[in-house]
Design a protein around this motif. Sequence first.
Motif, PDB file in Angstrom:
ATOM      1  N   ILE A  43       6.603 -20.699 -53.105  1.00  0.00           N
ATOM      2  CA  ILE A  43       7.796 -20.720 -52.265  1.00  0.00           C
ATOM      3  C   ILE A  43       7.511 -21.338 -50.913  1.00  0.00           C
ATOM      4  O   ILE A  43       8.375 -21.386 -50.053  1.00  0.00           O
ATOM      5  N   LYS A  67       7.428 -11.833 -42.286  1.00  0.00           N
ATOM      6  CA  LYS A  67       7.470 -13.130 -42.960  1.00  0.00           C
ATOM      7  C   LYS A  67       8.564 -14.058 -42.448  1.00  0.00           C
ATOM      8  O   LYS A  67       8.618 -15.224 -42.826  1.00  0.00           O
ATOM      9  N   ARG A  68       9.484 -13.531 -41.654  1.00  0.00           N
ATOM     10  CA  ARG A  68      10.565 -14.398 -41.190  1.00  0.00           C
ATOM     11  C   ARG A  68      10.843 -14.179 -39.725  1.00  0.00           C
ATOM     12  O   ARG A  68      11.886 -13.682 -39.358  1.00  0.00           O
ATOM     13  N   LEU A 104      10.611 -20.982 -37.799  1.00  0.00           N
ATOM     14  CA  LEU A 104      10.404 -19.654 -38.349  1.00  0.00           C
ATOM     15  C   LEU A 104       8.922 -19.473 -38.606  1.00  0.00           C
ATOM     16  O   LEU A 104       8.235 -20.397 -39.048  1.00  0.00           O
ATOM     17  N   ASP A 134       5.842 -17.302 -40.455  1.00  0.00           N
ATOM     18  CA  ASP A 134       5.473 -16.389 -41.533  1.00  0.00           C
ATOM     19  C   ASP A 134       4.078 -15.870 -41.231  1.00  0.00           C
ATOM     20  O   ASP A 134       3.080 -16.572 -41.405  1.00  0.00           O
ATOM     21  N   ARG A 185       1.053 -16.027 -43.811  1.00  0.00           N
ATOM     22  CA  ARG A 185       0.410 -17.290 -44.163  1.00  0.00           C
ATOM     23  C   ARG A 185      -0.491 -17.811 -43.051  1.00  0.00           C
ATOM     24  O   ARG A 185      -1.324 -18.666 -43.284  1.00  0.00           O
ATOM     25  N   ARG A 203      13.807 -26.104 -44.274  1.00  0.00           N
ATOM     26  CA  ARG A 203      13.387 -24.978 -45.101  1.00  0.00           C
ATOM     27  C   ARG A 203      13.945 -25.026 -46.527  1.00  0.00           C
ATOM     28  O   ARG A 203      15.158 -25.019 -46.746  1.00  0.00           O
ATOM     29  N   PHE A 204      13.048 -25.099 -47.482  1.00  0.00           N
ATOM     30  CA  PHE A 204      13.359 -25.005 -48.912  1.00  0.00           C
ATOM     31  C   PHE A 204      14.234 -26.129 -49.454  1.00  0.00           C
ATOM     32  O   PHE A 204      14.771 -26.033 -50.543  1.00  0.00           O
ATOM     33  N   VAL A 260      11.612 -18.562 -58.312  1.00  0.00           N
ATOM     34  CA  VAL A 260      11.629 -18.777 -56.871  1.00  0.00           C
ATOM     35  C   VAL A 260      11.848 -20.254 -56.544  1.00  0.00           C
ATOM     36  O   VAL A 260      11.622 -20.689 -55.435  1.00  0.00           O
ATOM     37  N   ALA A 261      12.260 -20.992 -57.539  1.00  0.00           N
ATOM     38  CA  ALA A 261      12.590 -22.407 -57.343  1.00  0.00           C
ATOM     39  C   ALA A 261      11.422 -23.201 -56.775  1.00  0.00           C
ATOM     40  O   ALA A 261      11.594 -24.032 -55.901  1.00  0.00           O
ATOM     41  N   CYS A 262      10.236 -22.935 -57.301  1.00  0.00           N
ATOM     42  CA  CYS A 262       9.080 -23.659 -56.784  1.00  0.00           C
ATOM     43  C   CYS A 262       9.053 -25.088 -57.295  1.00  0.00           C
ATOM     44  O   CYS A 262       8.363 -25.941 -56.753  1.00  0.00           O
ATOM     45  N   ALA A 292      16.528 -25.574 -54.460  1.00  0.00           N
ATOM     46  CA  ALA A 292      16.208 -24.282 -53.888  1.00  0.00           C
ATOM     47  C   ALA A 292      17.112 -23.962 -52.706  1.00  0.00           C
ATOM     48  O   ALA A 292      17.714 -24.836 -52.103  1.00  0.00           O
ATOM     49  N   SER A 293      17.173 -22.680 -52.401  1.00  0.00           N
ATOM     50  CA  SER A 293      17.805 -22.257 -51.161  1.00  0.00           C
ATOM     51  C   SER A 293      17.215 -20.910 -50.763  1.00  0.00           C
ATOM     52  O   SER A 293      16.394 -20.352 -51.483  1.00  0.00           O
ATOM     53  N   GLU A 294      17.671 -20.400 -49.640  1.00  0.00           N
ATOM     54  CA  GLU A 294      17.082 -19.188 -49.103  1.00  0.00           C
ATOM     55  C   GLU A 294      17.962 -17.981 -49.407  1.00  0.00           C
ATOM     56  O   GLU A 294      19.178 -18.093 -49.424  1.00  0.00           O
ATOM     57  N   GLU A 298      12.060 -14.887 -50.715  1.00  0.00           N
ATOM     58  CA  GLU A 298      13.113 -15.496 -49.913  1.00  0.00           C
ATOM     59  C   GLU A 298      13.705 -16.775 -50.487  1.00  0.00           C
ATOM     60  O   GLU A 298      14.646 -17.303 -49.967  1.00  0.00           O
ATOM     61  N   ARG A 299      13.134 -17.262 -51.567  1.00  0.00           N
ATOM     62  CA  ARG A 299      13.568 -18.542 -52.101  1.00  0.00           C
ATOM     63  C   ARG A 299      14.166 -18.324 -53.488  1.00  0.00           C
ATOM     64  O   ARG A 299      13.650 -17.538 -54.276  1.00  0.00           O
TER      65      ARG A 299
END
Lengths: 339, 583, 171
Positions: free
Chosen positions: B100, B132-133, B141, B143, B146, B208-209, C75-77, C93-95, C101-102
Amino acid sequence: MVIEALIKIAIVLLVVLTAVSYTVLLERWVSAWVQDRIGPNRVGPLGLLQPLADVLKLLLKEDIEPMMAQKWFHWVAPVISISVAFSVLAIIPFGHSLTIGSTIIPLTIAPNINIGVLMLVALTSVGVYGITLAGWSSGSKYSLLGGIRSSAQMISYELTLGLGLLSVVMLSGSLDLNAIINSQSAGLWNIIRAPIGFLLFFVSSFAETNRQPFDLPEAEPELVGGYHTEYSSMKFALFFLAEYANMITASSVITVLFLGGWHVPFADQLGLPALAMSIVGILGFVLKVLGLLFIFIWVRWSIPRFRYDQLMNLGWKVLLPLGIVNIILTALEKIYLVN
Amino acid sequence: MPKFTIDGNEYEAQAGQTIIQVAQENGIDIPHFCWHPALSVAGNCRMCLVEVEKTPKLQIACGTIVTEGMVVKTLSETATKGREDVMEFLLINHPLDCPICDEAGQCKLQDYAFDHSRGESRFVEEKNHKDKRMPLGPQILFDGERCISCSRCIRFAEEVAHQPVLTFVHRGDHVTINAVPAESFDNNMSMNVIDICPVGALTSRDFRFKARVWDMSFTDSVCPGCSRGCSTRIGVRNNEILRTEPRNNPNVNSYWMCDYGRVEMYPAVNEGRIDGPRMKDAAGKQQATDYDTAARVTAETLKKYHKDEVLILGSAAVPVEDNYAMLKLAREHFGKQTIPFISHIVGEDDRLLLKADKTPNSMGATLAGCVADGHYPHVHGEKAAHTTVLELLRSRKIKAVFALGDNFLTDPQLLEAFEHVEFFACHAANETITSRRADVVFSISHWAERDGVFVNFEGWAQSLNPAVTTNYQVRGRDQLNMSRLDRFGSPYDKWARGHKRDAREGWHFVQLVSNQLGSKWHYLHTEQLFEEIAATNPEFKGMSYESLGSLGQPIASKHSMVKEPIYQEVYQETGAPLMGSGN
Amino acid sequence: MGYNTKYNNPSTNRKLTLWEKLYLPEVIRGLLTTFKHIFRPKFTRQYPEERWDPPASFRGRPVLVMEENGSERCVACGLCSRVCPPLAIEVRASETEQLKERYPVVFEINMLRCIFCGFCEEVCPEEAIIMSKDYELVFRDPSEGIFGKDKLLVPKAELKERLDFLAEMRN
Ligand code: SF4
Ligand code: SF4
Ligand code: SF4
Ligand code: SF4
Ligand code: FES
């Protein structure tokens, strides 16, 4: 006379066409059984309507004509194949004769042909044209190779076929098929009198009908479908039918030449009326043909295809010498045993 | 000049250089987390351990100054073992977050875990849990789990961004990063910490993501945000820009770029685009049209006016080539010696990167022969301030305007003065107040969709590369970078069907209009224009797209400013990480 | 000759005996073998009536594991999408506010592309995509072949057998 012949033609054609489609079903069943499967059983009771479905399917397919094809030859090739396959049936006596009232109807479509054997050989050789033409006119390399193989194969095995046939002719001293059958009436069938001749003829028949293990003209793994690669729909169906019709023809011929035709052993000792005798004869003939058909199919699902060089070796180096030796043996047999 | 050996080879160092610096200069990779060439040495990650003969313990390459006759071994058994042990310690509390984590695929920790660790964990106890956030600033942000406590972010905030608000709190394995109470890391340079963080502890709210690194194609480009023209790299997936990141260019931006350029520039390429040329109909409503009609109408209308009634405008927002073409048109058909372009001076320099001039190519436009125009006495000095355009418009002499892509009507004075303009043709990439005012709009490719050259305020020329395709480009054919999805997708795949706009480089339209006016131009590619510029303009002498390369070149009068790059972060260099770059 | 296999290499070719060379006896032996099979019990499964329940090791269509609370494990990796040889998977992916969180906003498998290789299952770090027992896939239109989350998500309880199998295989 003509009407009688027409009726016979109609009946035989009908019976044979049905028989052909059911041979296909038989083929599918036997192949399934041999492989521990059940086979077609969904269409109609026990799958008996399967041939109907097959035909319908083939009829409804699109007829594709390749761009490179020679249109006319491409069209005529399957017609040649199927007509040759059927026309041989005209000279096959499938029973002695039918006596209705005072009229005696010989159970051959074209009776009284006294050179039946020659006719047979002549007609079967035409069959190769259908296949060769199909191969050449399709304009495809696979088809062409299939066609060429087919002609080479036919020429090679026709010799053996003829030599096998010759032994029968020598033994019965006639070219008339009825005479040949009658010469076996004593229960001494030609298969016993000329076993090597039978073997030669039988093996060559496989080659002539393009059946496994000699189906090189259509060898799927190498040639996709051989001469009929580019055929579809009804034209393909004609080739398909021709193959099975050829099987039936070949079985009938073998029955006539080697298995005593319509003669059923010991039937004449039952003292049946003439009509019943005729029917028993026809049934006997049909049974023999069926048995042979089964063997054709059974062999197909048991023995793998030959390689091309093996096929040629077998034809020219084994079967042909054997045939020549067999002629000499038969001659000796004729001189010392029969006479 | 001490001489010493690394792994048996002799190297010469400048006095005071550390082992890792010399190694980097000579292409030897010594693994490191906390050392960064643009930051001070902290020496706290211990990843760079090497064996130095005659010292009892392993030494950190980033903090050890080279001395004469030193013998350094990076591959000896003890050094390897040392690195392995450091990796094991680092991974003790590191979560199994790679699936993730946005950094995965370009993560130093991941790469080093691959190359320098045992591959097995002996740690069976429960790992530490941290926040983590946690937002450290408006864009960032954090974490805590990590983080490997390398302190790069802290040093960056202090040394580069000059906003020392980040710090370590707690101790031992509870140590974590936080902003000083009541402070937030809201510097305009803040997002650079995301790039320099060797792991995925700092993530961008903007990105992010959004995508995995290996799903994107990366293309070298130049930020159009201000006249600094930072070297950037554009990440594209499905023909959509997902992020921009800085590229090390010692002559322009070092390792950094500002947040403004990073998050505010690329959305304009993705959204609000003008898709195909437009023309106002009789009712004054803009309707779609085709290029030829638009060019014909423009040419015919411009012809109707006297040369003095026509105003041709260059632009500092588009590359040199477009300005060159526009000036050529003005000279050939309207008897002008030069054309003005409107400056966009907004605010002050931030003394780090961001310049007050918010256009990337003022220098380039000037070099091409255009004249900066604007009423910015604080920049040009009271005397030098050109306000001719505004004055001309106010004097009502101007009846028709033909302008390159530039959203200049945001200036209310200009907009007001524009009232008397009868015909206005402009280039535009986005739906803006300027494009809405125009009678004819030519839809141009954005900076990320085209070739071209920007010259920054110091005279450093850099070339653009298309990263996003328009209707007129094909990714494979036109040598655009391709991600794996682009390469193997078929047109039937959803992810290969990203929206393409009907847009072309600005000079195409200049050429169309010019040819309608009677010239016989025949440019096929932007590069032809640049070749012509390089042949005729002494400042660009000897330059070509090839010689500009990815780092650019100075213009002739600025040759003295060249600095050689000494170091590229490995993962920055490869751009797309190893895993994604191949098949 | 360029190739040398077990079958054309003269050194490994067995010399045939005279009896075998005669060929006919061997042919008859073959015929008898196939003849015996005619009377063997049949293997055929009468498909639509008799359905097959595949073993846990079967690789049917890939599905996503749905946790008890109705959310996906994934987790949409994007690793499955990366490894999928025919590029059948698309993940966006999204949060979320959840602990992981993913999550995937879009998860689509193009079942017309999928080759049931199981690589996605193997690569998934979360054991979120696994191969099911479902082998009956019929579409009337190519667009129906693209399975979204609605079709892919299967409650964890229904996938117990495969999950147990995987757990066993991993040890
Ligand atoms: S920081 Fe690197 S190692 Fe840690 S979870 Fe992210 S990608 Fe994996
Ligand atoms: S957040 Fe990143 S840069 Fe900052 S100390 Fe942690 S690992 Fe280093
Ligand atoms: S590999 Fe697993 S967790 Fe990753 S996207 Fe695919 S299904 Fe989701
Ligand atoms: S089973 Fe193989 S082909 Fe199908 S989705 Fe998974 S990885 Fe792709
Ligand atoms: S890089 Fe040397 S200690 Fe971190």
